[in-house]
Design an enzyme around this catalytic site. Structure first.
Site, PDB file in Angstrom:
ATOM      1  N   LYS A   1       0.694  -1.186  -0.047  1.00 30.83           N
ATOM      2  CA  LYS A   1       0.151   0.027  -0.055  1.00 30.83           C
ATOM      3  C   LYS A   1       0.889   1.279  -0.031  1.00 30.83           C
ATOM      4  CE  LYS A   1      -3.874  -1.948   2.652  1.00 30.83           C
ATOM      5  NZ  LYS A   1      -4.802  -1.835   1.536  1.00 30.83           N
TER       6      LYS A   1
ATOM      7  N   ARG B   1     -10.045 -11.842   2.209  1.00 28.35           N
ATOM      8  CA  ARG B   1     -11.033 -12.914   1.811  1.00 28.35           C
ATOM      9  C   ARG B   1     -10.203 -14.323   1.598  1.00 28.35           C
ATOM     10  NH1 ARG B   1     -11.384  -9.531  -4.013  1.00 28.35           N
ATOM     11  NH2 ARG B   1     -11.153  -7.698  -2.282  1.00 28.35           N
TER      12      ARG B   1
HETATM   13  N1  BES Z   1      -8.140  -3.986   4.639  1.00 29.22           N
HETATM   14  C1  BES Z   1      -8.390  -3.365   3.087  1.00 29.22           C
HETATM   15  C2  BES Z   1      -9.485  -2.819   2.852  1.00 29.22           C
HETATM   16  C3  BES Z   1      -9.673  -1.473   3.547  1.00 29.22           C
HETATM   17  C4  BES Z   1      -9.256  -0.215   2.963  1.00 29.22           C
HETATM   18  C5  BES Z   1     -10.063  -1.258   5.016  1.00 29.22           C
HETATM   19  C6  BES Z   1      -9.517   0.938   3.442  1.00 29.22           C
HETATM   20  C7  BES Z   1     -10.282   0.102   5.521  1.00 29.22           C
HETATM   21  C8  BES Z   1     -10.051   1.054   4.667  1.00 29.22           C
HETATM   22  C9  BES Z   1      -8.263  -4.663   2.295  1.00 29.22           C
HETATM   23  O1  BES Z   1      -7.510  -6.002   2.743  1.00 29.22           O
HETATM   24  C10 BES Z   1      -7.889  -4.257   1.088  1.00 29.22           C
HETATM   25  O2  BES Z   1      -6.523  -3.969   0.934  1.00 29.22           O
HETATM   26  N2  BES Z   1      -8.436  -4.337   0.009  1.00 29.22           N
HETATM   27  C11 BES Z   1      -8.112  -3.861  -1.115  1.00 29.22           C
HETATM   28  C12 BES Z   1      -8.784  -4.728  -2.291  1.00 29.22           C
HETATM   29  C13 BES Z   1      -8.048  -4.570  -3.726  1.00 29.22           C
HETATM   30  C14 BES Z   1      -6.700  -5.079  -3.816  1.00 29.22           C
HETATM   31  C15 BES Z   1      -9.140  -5.531  -4.677  1.00 29.22           C
HETATM   32  C16 BES Z   1      -8.706  -2.366  -1.566  1.00 29.22           C
HETATM   33  O3  BES Z   1      -9.797  -2.166  -0.968  1.00 29.22           O
HETATM   34  O4  BES Z   1      -8.192  -1.547  -2.128  1.00 29.22           O
HETATM   35 MN    MN Z   2      -5.313  -5.559   2.140  1.00 29.70          MN
END
Ligand code: BES
Ligand code: MN
Ligand code: ZN
Length: 485
Positions: free
Chosen positions: A263, A337
């Site tokens: 990230k 997931r």
């Molecule tokens: N933990 C994150 C989702 C999240 C994002 C929670 C912002 C709270 C605030 C999750 O594991 C994630 O990174 N999801 C990605 C999925 C994508 C790679 C398909 C996302 O939402 O960007």
């Molecule tokens: Mn994630």
């Protein structure tokens, strides 16, 4: 937890006094008694301030009479808003050491709700504030709820108090930084809940390997902190042969860097909350045990840390989940997931549950769709949808149903495995839910995407800024309304 006692109405000899006034109602009970002691001074003050008892109106008088240090008159609007009022009075009184709140105009149940609101708002996570001056800390040590039917109000508050304790357990877990709360430490804290009568079982990587948890272990392999799965059982039905349990499953990513699909730096600290689903399930199980709910329930949480590293999984890796289905890991940041896939499969095989509800801070996309006002509710079962929606409205933890469907499912087809772990940008929260649905074997299941509601950046009436424990009250209510007895 704020010390709350229930007593017959009497003007306090010291400390603060809060008088909630129903809109348009005359000064009666304690308010009337105080007005008399002030020779009509309260009536005059409220008139001068044009106070009508509208929701949100307030008048403060210092040292109004006798030994009372501070009087806060609050507009209640209607009696149904008692819980909110109980919460919103806290900032006005937390600087006093003791406080009495008059609930003359309220039923015993509403007086208990007011106490619940106060308890919930008084929460504070201050473990790491070592330099804070005493005068900056809240001083309130005791709240007396003055109620005509004090005994009934106290009895109504007992189960609420257990739920508040569960909320605090969840808020504490979610607030902890990830260097303290890694999967091993999280599991240890669950162990402490044995004292409530919960059965706690902790599984480590060796057990998970045996169970074929390739999806969860793939996420965990980049971190030096070992993963854990915690199974929390509450057998409250009292039946010799336990009922098919209701089952709650939580995503517990104690920190989500994204892994190799790392990230960006800005805001990454927020990802210490990525275990909020697991925190909620833990708090919920504590609440059910604490109030001795007449239900057989299982809470299962998958705890991992998602890190990059020389052993981290790579984009393009294919893992085999406990269900036997293979997954092409296109993006290592879509890790929640993967964790849920194995935990859900385990829940079905081991417990044959009546239904499953999973909670997960799963997608940023759900924040784009629903903001911070609703969680996203995905389910294959209309009855669960109705019950969750209703319990959400009743507790102020709103959930909004989102669609599922074949066409979305197509988005996660893989060229080399049974599925891939991302479905592209369109409908990102939905394709995530489709992914999870592939592991539920057609059983009654609901998924709550709580990414937008697990944490709040501003105070509300009953939730101070920070971890909300969203879902504890909602699911406790759903159990109470439909699955007990
Ligand atoms: N933990 C994150 C989702 C999240 C994002 C929670 C912002 C709270 C605030 C999750 O594991 C994630 O990174 N999801 C990605 C999925 C994508 C790679 C398909 C996302 O939402 O960007
Ligand atoms: Mn994630
Ligand atoms: Zn995550």
């Amino acid at each position: 937890m704020l010390d709350i006692v229930f007593a017959k109405p009497a003007l306090p000899k010291s400390g603060a006094l809060v008088l909630p006034i129903v809109e348009g109602a005359a000064l009666a009970g304690l308010a009337g008694a105080l007005d008399a002691e002030m020779n009509g001074g309260l009536t005059r003050a409220l008139e001068a301030a044009s106070f009508k008892g509208k929701k949100g109106q307030s008048v403060t008088l210092w040292a109004p009479a006798g030994g009372i240090t501070k009087l806060v008159v609050l507009g209640l609007g209607s009696a149904a808003d008692a819980e909110k009022l109980g919460g919103s009075m806290i900032p006005a009184i937390s600087g006093e050491t003791t406080c009495t709140v008059a609930t003359d105009g309220l039923s015993a149940g509403q007086a208990a709700s007011l106490a619940m609101g106060a308890a919930l708002r008084f929460y504070r996570f201050d473990r790491y504030r070592t330099m804070e001056k005493a005068e900056d800390k809240p001083k309130l040590t005791k709240l007396t709820v003055a109620s005509v039917d004090a005994a009934a109000a106290k009895a109504a508050f007992a189960p609420m108090k257990a739920v508040a304790e569960g909320v605090f357990i969840a808020r504490d877990l979610v607030s902890e930084p990830a260097n303290v709360l890694n999967p091993v430490e999280f599991a240890e804290r669950c162990r402490e809940l044995e004292k409530l009568g919960l059965g706690i079982e902790i599984l480590g990587p060796k057990d998970m390997k045996k169970l074929g948890f390739g999806a969860l272990l793939g996420v965990a392999q980049g971190s030096i902190n070992e993963p854990r799965m915690v199974v929390m059982r509450w057998n409250g039905s009292g039946k010799k042969k336990a009922d098919k349990p209701v089952c709650f499953i939580g995503k517990g990513v104690t920190f989500d860097t994204g892994g190799i699909s790392i990230k960006p730096a800005g805001g990454m600290e927020d990802m210490k909350w990525d275990m909020a689903g697991a925190g909620t399930v833990t708090g919920l199980m504590a609440a059910l045990a604490g109030r001795k709910a007449k239900v057989d329930a299982v809470g299962i949480i998958g705890l991992v840390e998602n890190m990059p590293g020389d052993n981290a999984q790579r984009p393009g890796d294919v893992v085999t989940s406990a269900s036997g289905q293979t997954i092409e890991v296109i993006n290592t940041d879509a890790e929640g997931r993967l964790v849920l896939a194995d935990v859900i499969h385990y829940a079905i095989e081991k417990f044959d549950p009546r239904f499953m509800v999973d909670l997960a801070t799963l997608t940023g996309a759900i924040i784009i769709a629903l903001g911070h006002e609703h969680s996203g509710l995905f389910t294959n079962d209309d009855e669960l949808a109705a019950r969750i929606t209703a319990a959400g409205l009743a507790t102020g933890e709103a959930a909004w149903r989102m669609p599922l469907g074949e066409a979305y499912d197509k988005q996660i087809k893989s060229d080399i495995a049974d599925m891939k772990n991302v479905g592209g940008r369109p409908g990102g929260s939905i394709t995530a839910a489709q992914f999870i649905q592939r592991f539920v074997q057609g059983r009654p299941w609901a998924h709550l995407d709580i990414a937008g509601v697990a944490w709040s950046s501003k105070d509300s009436a009953t939730i101070p800024k920070g971890a909300t424990a969203y879902g504890v009250r909602l699911l406790d209510r759903m159990v109470a309304d439909h699955y007990e007895g």
